[in-house]
Scaffold this motif. Structure first.
Motif, PDB file in Angstrom:
ATOM      1  N   THR A  56      -4.308   2.907  -0.527  1.00  0.00           N
ATOM      2  CA  THR A  56      -5.304   2.780   0.540  1.00  0.00           C
ATOM      3  C   THR A  56      -6.689   2.579  -0.042  1.00  0.00           C
ATOM      4  OG1 THR A  56      -3.970   4.195   1.979  1.00  0.00           O
ATOM      5  CG2 THR A  56      -6.283   3.914   2.560  1.00  0.00           C
TER       6      THR A  56
ATOM      7  N   ASP B 291      -3.134   8.373  -1.781  1.00  0.00           N
ATOM      8  CA  ASP B 291      -4.080   7.464  -1.147  1.00  0.00           C
ATOM      9  C   ASP B 291      -4.578   6.356  -2.073  1.00  0.00           C
ATOM     10  OD1 ASP B 291      -5.692   8.861  -2.882  1.00  0.00           O
ATOM     11  OD2 ASP B 291      -7.165   9.489  -1.381  1.00  0.00           O
TER      12      ASP B 291
ATOM     13  N   ARG C  19       0.826  -1.211   0.000  1.00  0.00           N
ATOM     14  CA  ARG C  19       0.000   0.000   0.000  1.00  0.00           C
ATOM     15  C   ARG C  19       0.861   1.263   0.000  1.00  0.00           C
ATOM     16  NH1 ARG C  19      -4.070   1.166   4.937  1.00  0.00           N
ATOM     17  NH2 ARG C  19      -2.168   0.519   6.051  1.00  0.00           N
TER      18      ARG C  19
ATOM     19  N   ASN D 271       0.859   4.219  -2.727  1.00  0.00           N
ATOM     20  CA  ASN D 271       0.545   5.593  -2.329  1.00  0.00           C
ATOM     21  C   ASN D 271       1.625   6.567  -2.773  1.00  0.00           C
ATOM     22  OD1 ASN D 271      -1.877   4.930  -1.111  1.00  0.00           O
ATOM     23  ND2 ASN D 271      -1.022   4.781   0.948  1.00  0.00           N
TER      24      ASN D 271
END
Length: 569
Positions: free
Chosen positions: A53, A50, A35, A39
């Motif tokens: 995420t 993001d 992740r 990002n």
């Protein structure tokens, strides 16, 4: 039973709902592990870091929905439908909405108990169409581009009509490989990626999700050492220093007050129809950009838009149907949080405070360093604004207190202060006009205090220190107290000449008397490189004899120009 036949039968036995759930779990694990990496690639359409995420939340929502099935789990069609409903209702961000359409494509293409190579290829083709229609302004070099390439490769594998054409493992592997190749070419298609020197974040996540499918089908882990490395044949692989690196603060769509889009708005809509959703898309496209509206295939829609007026975006949805699951995030708040997190990752001393002092003289530098300050020397040439700004950033501290010590003008300090202020640095330039004032400020420095309180206390100590200096005139000059000739001793209080005399020792004593004329408890003397050897002792003896109760501290500074600097507290 032969080995080939046994493997084929085992493959067929797992190409069902159980396989889809295992794929969802594996995709969630892969997105969770990477992740942060995803990002960090996120620069388009909003550099809000993001995408990883959002993909993780969306895939996890799909998995949670599929995990609720307790009976008939072997049905690939039923599990796919559950994955699609969960993905659309839980989709986060642009990339999450597109991912929900990938899963919806599987749900629309897999109707029976099993999923084979042909139905998987059809699902990617369907997903590409769904995603392309959902995005108002389709841009090449994004996750949709990577999705299209994977679908074309999967369909080509099926169309070869060779034995592997119907094999799920072969088709999925072809799709994943094509997606990886397309990902590495995204900087060639989108200038903002080339400028930042990265590949598309959403496309990167999609490759991980497809690789997860390959792993659950074949049982072999996918290792792509070149994933995220731009294609060396691409024209985008150039010296990125030539690009505009201010991309993170620019947006092609601006609000009425010339600011960037402020909010990301997402919500779900029920009890609507295609006509009303088309009207909603038109209205949202006027309010903002990055408008994406997708259906879950079961009468529900997911809506996403970037805009300046979040309330108007929600009101538009209320006119289209029953709105629920409203999520509004502020890009300004997200940017602040991301920059703070980035600063913490970037600086090994993040949160620690540093003091930078501009100093002349070998012994003076050692004195400041012994008190914990970082030193910028100004012995041979004046310090420039660029030098001071560069040293501030080299300190790798999120909080920096600067003691300029009179080395730069007020205008220059204002310019440095403006340039040094950014979300990664909290920089306070204190008003110290001399090294003796800098020493007074440094004496009360306390890194355990709040930085603003620390800066105020240090500035207060500097301001309470009256300072002066004695130097030798090098040319004839007119001053407020008369004309000086070369070789005369010139005494200054602050920046004003207050005395001129032919004798160094006598003039030095007079300067001390003037400095203590309005009182004082402590005199600090910082002796210069050209000061006579016995001058410090003479001045100390003078203070003791003529100013009882006043303490004297003498330091060797070796600074050029001034025979000594004095500070009175």
């Amino acid at each position: 039973m032969g080995e080939v036949q046994r493997v084929a039968e085992e493959a067929e036995s797992v190409a069902d709902g159980h396989l889809l759930r295992r794929w969802a779990r594996r995709a969630v694990d892969s997105l969770q592990k990477r992740r942060g990496e995803i990002n960090s690639l996120n620069v388009f359409p909003i550099p809000d870091s993001d995408t990883g995420t959002n993909l993780l939340f969306t895939m996890r929502a799909a998995l949670d929905s599929a995990e609720t099935i307790e009976d008939d789990v072997r049905s690939a069609g039923r599990v796919a439908n559950a994955l699609a409903r969960g993905a659309v209702s839980g989709a986060r961000g642009n990339s999450g909405v597109i991912l929900s359409q990938v899963i919806r494509g599987i749900a629309e293409s897999v109707q029976g108990e099993h999923i084979d190579g042909r139905s998987f290829a059809n699902s990617l083709t369907t997903a590409t169409g769904l995603a392309s229609r959902a995005v108002s302004d389709l841009v090449e070099g994004t996750i949709v581009t990577v999705l299209r390439a994977s679908g074309e490769a999967a369909q080509e594998c099926v169309d070869t009509k060779t034995p592997s054409g119907e094999d799920l493992a072969s088709v999925v592997a072809a799709a994943a490989d094509a997606a990886a190749i397309a990902l590495n070419k995204t900087p060639e298609q989108l200038d903002v990626l080339a400028s930042a020197g990265v590949v598309d974040a959403g496309g990167f996540g999609l490759v991980l999700i497809l690789d997860a499918f390959v792993e659950v089908v074949t049982g072999k882990s996918q290792v792509r050492e070149d994933l995220g490395t731009p294609d060396p044949r691409s024209s985008a692989v150039v010296d990125v220093s030539a690009f505009d690196h201010d991309w993170a603060h620019k947006s092609p769509i601006e609000c009425g007050d010339h600011s960037e889009q402020d909010f990301e708005v997402m919500y779900l809509v029920d009890d609507s129809d295609d006509d009303r959703m088309t009207a909603l898309r038109t209205r949202l496209s006027v309010l903002g950009d990055s408008t994406v509206i997708v259906s879950d295939g079961f009468g529900g829609w997911s809506v996403h838009v970037h805009c300046c007026d979040a309330g108007a975006a929600v009101e538009a949805g209320l006119e289209a149907g029953k709105v629920h699951g409203i999520r509004i995030s502020s890009f300004l708040v997200d940017e602040r949080d991301q920059l703070v997190a980035r600063a913490e990752r970037r600086f090994p001393g993040a949160g620690a405070r540093g003091v930078l002092a501009v100093v002349a003289g070998e012994s003076a530098a050692a004195l400041f360093e012994s008190e914990g300050a970082t030193v910028l020397r100004c012995d041979d040439a004046p310090v420039t604004r660029a030098q001071l700004l560069g040293r501030i950033r080299q300190m790798e501290r999120s909080e920096v207190l600067v003691l300029p010590n009179g080395a730069l003008t007020a205008q220059e300090l204002v310019a440095v202060s403006a340039a040094a202020r950014d979300p990664l640095h909290q920089v306070l330039l204190l008003s110290t006009s001399s090294m003796v004032q800098g020493l007074a400020a440094l004496a009360v420095h306390d890194a355990q205090r709040n930085v603003a309180d620390d800066g105020f206390t240090m500035s207060e100590a500097a301001a309470a220190t009256r300072w002066g200096s004695l130097r030798i005139a090098v040319e004839r000059s007119l001053t407020y107290v008369g004309t000086c000739d070369p070789g005369d001793a010139i005494g200054l209080m602050g920046h004003e000449v207050v005395l001129i005399g032919p004798d160094v020792a006598e003039s030095s004593a007079r300067l001390v008397d003037l400095a203590l004329g309005s009182g004082g408890e402590l005199v600090t003397l910082l002796m210069g490189a050209d000061a006579p050897d016995d001058l410090a002792g003479q001045l100390e003896a003078h203070v003791i004899a003529h100013h009882p109760g006043v303490d004297v501290l003498v330091y060797q500074g070796d600074q050029p120009g001034d025979l000594f600097q004095l500070g009175v507290e």
